[in-house]
Design a protein around this motif. Structure first.
Motif, PDB file in Angstrom:
ATOM      1  N   ASP A  29       0.821  -1.211   0.000  1.00  0.00           N
ATOM      2  CA  ASP A  29       0.000   0.000   0.000  1.00  0.00           C
ATOM      3  C   ASP A  29       0.855   1.262   0.000  1.00  0.00           C
ATOM      4  N   ASN A  30       2.152   1.125  -0.268  1.00  0.00           N
ATOM      5  CA  ASN A  30       3.057   2.261  -0.318  1.00  0.00           C
ATOM      6  C   ASN A  30       3.498   2.469  -1.763  1.00  0.00           C
ATOM      7  N   GLN A  31       2.967   3.505  -2.398  1.00  0.00           N
ATOM      8  CA  GLN A  31       3.278   3.730  -3.805  1.00  0.00           C
ATOM      9  C   GLN A  31       4.742   4.075  -4.021  1.00  0.00           C
ATOM     10  N   GLY A  32       5.375   4.680  -3.045  1.00  0.00           N
ATOM     11  CA  GLY A  32       6.796   5.002  -3.159  1.00  0.00           C
ATOM     12  C   GLY A  32       7.654   3.757  -3.257  1.00  0.00           C
ATOM     13  N   SER A  33       7.375   2.773  -2.433  1.00  0.00           N
ATOM     14  CA  SER A  33       8.159   1.538  -2.476  1.00  0.00           C
ATOM     15  C   SER A  33       7.898   0.767  -3.768  1.00  0.00           C
ATOM     16  N   ILE A  34       6.674   0.802  -4.257  1.00  0.00           N
ATOM     17  CA  ILE A  34       6.360   0.142  -5.531  1.00  0.00           C
ATOM     18  C   ILE A  34       7.104   0.828  -6.666  1.00  0.00           C
ATOM     19  N   PHE A  35       7.184   2.144  -6.633  1.00  0.00           N
ATOM     20  CA  PHE A  35       7.909   2.889  -7.663  1.00  0.00           C
ATOM     21  C   PHE A  35       9.394   2.537  -7.643  1.00  0.00           C
ATOM     22  N   ILE A  36       9.980   2.441  -6.457  1.00  0.00           N
ATOM     23  CA  ILE A  36      11.403   2.122  -6.340  1.00  0.00           C
ATOM     24  C   ILE A  36      11.700   0.732  -6.904  1.00  0.00           C
ATOM     25  N   THR A  37      10.787  -0.215  -6.709  1.00  0.00           N
ATOM     26  CA  THR A  37      11.028  -1.565  -7.226  1.00  0.00           C
ATOM     27  C   THR A  37      10.990  -1.622  -8.739  1.00  0.00           C
ATOM     28  N   SER A  38      10.201  -0.763  -9.361  1.00  0.00           N
ATOM     29  CA  SER A  38      10.055  -0.833 -10.815  1.00  0.00           C
ATOM     30  C   SER A  38      10.902   0.186 -11.567  1.00  0.00           C
ATOM     31  N   ASN A  39      11.494   1.144 -10.858  1.00  0.00           N
ATOM     32  CA  ASN A  39      12.263   2.202 -11.503  1.00  0.00           C
ATOM     33  C   ASN A  39      13.758   1.953 -11.296  1.00  0.00           C
ATOM     34  N   PRO A  40      14.510   1.645 -12.358  1.00  0.00           N
ATOM     35  CA  PRO A  40      15.932   1.351 -12.195  1.00  0.00           C
ATOM     36  C   PRO A  40      16.797   2.570 -11.877  1.00  0.00           C
ATOM     37  N   VAL A  41      16.257   3.758 -12.003  1.00  0.00           N
ATOM     38  CA  VAL A  41      17.020   4.971 -11.740  1.00  0.00           C
ATOM     39  C   VAL A  41      17.041   5.243 -10.244  1.00  0.00           C
ATOM     40  N   THR A  42      18.202   5.535  -9.692  1.00  0.00           N
ATOM     41  CA  THR A  42      18.319   5.875  -8.279  1.00  0.00           C
ATOM     42  C   THR A  42      18.073   7.362  -8.101  1.00  0.00           C
ATOM     43  N   GLU A  43      17.068   7.682  -7.344  1.00  0.00           N
ATOM     44  CA  GLU A  43      16.726   9.075  -7.077  1.00  0.00           C
ATOM     45  C   GLU A  43      17.570   9.592  -5.908  1.00  0.00           C
ATOM     46  N   LYS A  44      17.678  10.897  -5.815  1.00  0.00           N
ATOM     47  CA  LYS A  44      18.453  11.511  -4.735  1.00  0.00           C
ATOM     48  C   LYS A  44      17.911  11.096  -3.367  1.00  0.00           C
ATOM     49  N   GLN A  45      16.589  11.002  -3.241  1.00  0.00           N
ATOM     50  CA  GLN A  45      15.985  10.666  -1.958  1.00  0.00           C
ATOM     51  C   GLN A  45      16.179   9.195  -1.591  1.00  0.00           C
ATOM     52  N   SER A  46      16.483   8.324  -2.565  1.00  0.00           N
ATOM     53  CA  SER A  46      16.599   6.896  -2.267  1.00  0.00           C
ATOM     54  C   SER A  46      18.045   6.412  -2.225  1.00  0.00           C
ATOM     55  N   LYS A  47      19.008   7.308  -2.307  1.00  0.00           N
ATOM     56  CA  LYS A  47      20.416   6.904  -2.275  1.00  0.00           C
ATOM     57  C   LYS A  47      20.813   6.331  -0.921  1.00  0.00           C
ATOM     58  N   HIS A  48      20.086   6.663   0.131  1.00  0.00           N
ATOM     59  CA  HIS A  48      20.417   6.160   1.466  1.00  0.00           C
ATOM     60  C   HIS A  48      20.043   4.690   1.640  1.00  0.00           C
ATOM     61  N   ILE A  49      19.274   4.128   0.723  1.00  0.00           N
ATOM     62  CA  ILE A  49      18.851   2.733   0.834  1.00  0.00           C
ATOM     63  C   ILE A  49      20.029   1.831   0.498  1.00  0.00           C
ATOM     64  N   ASP A  50      20.322   0.908   1.377  1.00  0.00           N
ATOM     65  CA  ASP A  50      21.450  -0.012   1.212  1.00  0.00           C
ATOM     66  C   ASP A  50      21.261  -0.844  -0.056  1.00  0.00           C
ATOM     67  N   ILE A  51      22.357  -1.135  -0.732  1.00  0.00           N
ATOM     68  CA  ILE A  51      22.320  -1.846  -2.007  1.00  0.00           C
ATOM     69  C   ILE A  51      21.662  -3.213  -1.879  1.00  0.00           C
ATOM     70  N   ARG A  52      21.751  -3.866  -0.736  1.00  0.00           N
ATOM     71  CA  ARG A  52      21.160  -5.195  -0.591  1.00  0.00           C
ATOM     72  C   ARG A  52      19.639  -5.164  -0.669  1.00  0.00           C
ATOM     73  N   PHE A  53      19.039  -3.999  -0.392  1.00  0.00           N
ATOM     74  CA  PHE A  53      17.590  -3.894  -0.472  1.00  0.00           C
ATOM     75  C   PHE A  53      17.107  -3.701  -1.904  1.00  0.00           C
TER      76      PHE A  53
END
Length: 93
Positions: free
Chosen positions: A20-44
Motif C-alpha cells: 500500500d506504499n506507492q513510493g516503495s512500488i515505484f522504487i522496485t520498478s524504476n531502475p534509476v536511483t533518485e536523490k531521496q533513495s540513495k540512502h537505501i542499502d544496495i542489498r535492499f
C-alpha cells in the motif's frame, strides 16, 4: 525455493507482492536511483532483480483492503473480521 522447484519440474508463476506504499512500488520498478533513495542499502535493491527475472510481481493494494495489516497493526473488530478468513482463522461459537 524457486530454483529448487524449477529443477523438480514445477513451473511457478510470479509471486504476487501487494503493497500500500506507492513510493516503495515505484522504487522496485524504476531502475534509476533518485536523490531521496540513495540512502537505501544496495542489498535492499535485490527486489529489482527479482522483478526483472519475473519471479515476483508488485501490485498496489488500498490500505483499507490490505490483509497484511492483521500482522502489523492492532485492528478494530471490523477489519479483523474482514481479514481473518484470508489467514484460515476459524472461530467456533
Amino acid at each position: 525455493m524457486h530454483t529448487l522447484l524449477g529443477e523438480l519440474g514445477y513451473n511457478l508463476k510470479p509471486v504476487p507482492i501487494c503493497g500500500d506504499n506507492q513510493g516503495s512500488i515505484f522504487i522496485t520498478s524504476n531502475p534509476v536511483t533518485e536523490k531521496q533513495s540513495k540512502h537505501i542499502d544496495i542489498r535492499f535493491h535485490y527486489i529489482r532483480e527479482v522483478i526483472e527475472c519475473k519471479l515476483a510481481e508488485v501490485f498496489f493494494i488500498d490500505g483499507d483492503k490490505n490483509p497484511a495489516d492483521l500482522l502489523t497493526k492492532n485492528l478494530g473488530s471490523v477489519k479483523f473480521l474482514l481479514f481473518h478468513p484470508e489467514y484460515g482463522l476459524h472461530f467456533s461459537k
